[in-house]
Design a protein around this motif. Structure first.
Motif, mmCIF file in Angstrom:
data_model
loop_
_atom_site.group_PDB
_atom_site.id
_atom_site.type_symbol
_atom_site.label_atom_id
_atom_site.label_comp_id
_atom_site.label_asym_id
_atom_site.label_seq_id
_atom_site.Cartn_x
_atom_site.Cartn_y
_atom_site.Cartn_z
ATOM 1 N N ILE A 1 0.839 -1.256 -0.194
ATOM 2 C CA ILE A 1 -0.104 0.088 -0.090
ATOM 3 C C ILE A 1 0.850 1.201 0.076
ATOM 4 N N LEU A 2 2.050 1.237 0.747
ATOM 5 C CA LEU A 2 2.796 2.491 0.735
ATOM 6 C C LEU A 2 3.402 2.568 -0.566
ATOM 7 N N ALA A 3 3.877 1.664 -1.363
ATOM 8 C CA ALA A 3 4.650 1.697 -2.642
ATOM 9 C C ALA A 3 3.511 2.195 -3.335
ATOM 10 N N VAL A 4 2.400 1.807 -3.458
ATOM 11 C CA VAL A 4 1.140 2.260 -4.589
ATOM 12 C C VAL A 4 0.971 3.467 -4.406
ATOM 13 N N THR A 5 0.736 3.959 -2.886
ATOM 14 C CA THR A 5 0.609 5.570 -2.770
ATOM 15 C C THR A 5 1.812 6.486 -3.021
ATOM 16 N N LEU A 6 2.780 6.017 -2.764
ATOM 17 C CA LEU A 6 4.169 6.715 -3.280
ATOM 18 C C LEU A 6 4.040 6.990 -4.791
ATOM 19 N N VAL A 7 3.863 5.806 -5.493
ATOM 20 C CA VAL A 7 3.949 5.870 -7.153
ATOM 21 C C VAL A 7 2.743 6.898 -7.399
ATOM 22 N N LEU A 8 1.432 6.575 -6.983
ATOM 23 C CA LEU A 8 0.543 7.545 -7.379
ATOM 24 C C LEU A 8 0.611 8.974 -7.025
ATOM 25 N N GLU A 9 1.426 9.254 -5.753
ATOM 26 C CA GLU A 9 1.736 10.685 -5.492
ATOM 27 C C GLU A 9 2.697 11.352 -6.288
ATOM 28 N N PHE A 10 3.537 10.600 -6.875
ATOM 29 C CA PHE A 10 4.668 11.289 -7.741
ATOM 30 C C PHE A 10 4.374 11.138 -9.203
ATOM 31 N N THR A 11 3.149 10.619 -9.680
ATOM 32 C CA THR A 11 3.068 10.237 -10.791
ATOM 33 C C THR A 11 1.675 11.056 -11.342
ATOM 34 N N TYR A 12 0.566 10.506 -10.753
ATOM 35 C CA TYR A 12 -0.868 10.762 -11.058
ATOM 36 C C TYR A 12 -1.076 12.177 -10.388
ATOM 37 N N LEU A 13 -0.620 12.524 -9.351
ATOM 38 C CA LEU A 13 -0.857 14.045 -8.425
ATOM 39 C C LEU A 13 0.156 15.032 -8.468
ATOM 40 N N ALA A 14 1.144 14.546 -9.406
ATOM 41 C CA ALA A 14 2.264 15.548 -9.486
ATOM 42 C C ALA A 14 2.177 16.885 -9.823
ATOM 43 N N HIS B 1 -4.237 24.320 -4.503
ATOM 44 C CA HIS B 1 -4.371 25.241 -3.472
ATOM 45 C C HIS B 1 -3.025 25.650 -3.001
ATOM 46 N N TRP B 2 -2.942 26.652 -2.470
ATOM 47 C CA TRP B 2 -1.527 27.550 -2.241
ATOM 48 C C TRP B 2 -0.681 26.926 -1.435
ATOM 49 N N TRP B 3 -1.416 25.997 -0.522
ATOM 50 C CA TRP B 3 -0.451 25.351 0.518
ATOM 51 C C TRP B 3 0.454 23.999 0.031
ATOM 52 N N ASN B 4 -0.292 23.592 -1.163
ATOM 53 C CA ASN B 4 0.519 22.650 -1.855
ATOM 54 C C ASN B 4 1.825 22.892 -2.501
ATOM 55 N N LYS B 5 1.929 24.155 -2.524
ATOM 56 C CA LYS B 5 3.453 24.743 -2.904
ATOM 57 C C LYS B 5 4.402 24.935 -1.846
ATOM 58 N N ILE B 6 3.990 24.498 -0.630
ATOM 59 C CA ILE B 6 4.881 24.800 0.483
ATOM 60 C C ILE B 6 5.473 23.376 0.688
ATOM 61 N N PRO B 7 6.823 23.147 0.713
ATOM 62 C CA PRO B 7 7.501 21.732 0.816
ATOM 63 C C PRO B 7 7.015 21.164 2.445
ATOM 64 N N ALA B 8 6.774 20.069 2.083
ATOM 65 C CA ALA B 8 6.471 19.293 3.578
ATOM 66 C C ALA B 8 5.440 19.790 4.476
ATOM 67 N N PHE B 9 4.411 20.596 3.722
ATOM 68 C CA PHE B 9 3.612 21.090 4.386
ATOM 69 C C PHE B 9 2.495 20.007 5.349
ATOM 70 N N TYR B 10 2.178 18.991 4.658
ATOM 71 C CA TYR B 10 1.374 18.054 5.386
ATOM 72 C C TYR B 10 2.094 17.462 6.479
ATOM 73 N N ALA B 11 3.234 17.092 6.362
ATOM 74 C CA ALA B 11 4.168 16.567 7.542
ATOM 75 C C ALA B 11 4.002 17.666 8.574
ATOM 76 N N ILE B 12 4.323 19.019 8.469
ATOM 77 C CA ILE B 12 4.274 19.708 9.478
ATOM 78 C C ILE B 12 3.025 20.083 10.068
ATOM 79 N N TYR B 13 1.769 20.308 9.018
ATOM 80 C CA TYR B 13 0.537 20.193 9.519
ATOM 81 C C TYR B 13 0.183 19.152 10.403
ATOM 82 N N GLY B 14 0.410 17.760 10.084
ATOM 83 C CA GLY B 14 0.108 16.767 10.765
ATOM 84 C C GLY B 14 0.766 16.482 12.238
#
Length: 72
Positions: free
Chosen positions: A14-27, A32-45
């Motif tokens: 599941i981790l491998a599939v989500t990483l592949v989808l993150e870097f291919t399909y959602l690249a 949203h403006w916050w998607n341009k901030i590096p590591a936004f979701y890690a900091i937010y979490g």
């Protein structure tokens, strides 16, 4: 097959599939403006986890107080 090994294998797949989808399909997905901030979701979490911990401490000390002999 060991149940624990099976669970970790499924989690790894599941981790491998989500990483592949993150870097291919959602690249190119910057709607949203916050998607341009590096590591936004890690900091937010991380900040949300800290907030949950302190909120739980507040609840336990101020609202959910029990007498020492509550369960007797």
């Amino acid at each position: 097959m060991n149940w624990n090994k099976f669970v970790w294998t499924v989690i790894g797949i599941i981790l491998a599939v989500t990483l592949v989808l993150e870097f291919t399909y959602l690249a190119g997905y910057d709607s949203h403006w916050w998607n341009k901030i590096p590591a936004f979701y890690a900091i937010y979490g991380f900040l949300c986890c800290i907030a949950i911990i302190y909120f739980a401490k507040f609840l336990s000390k101020n609202i959910v107080k029990r007498d020492i002999h509550y369960y007797d």
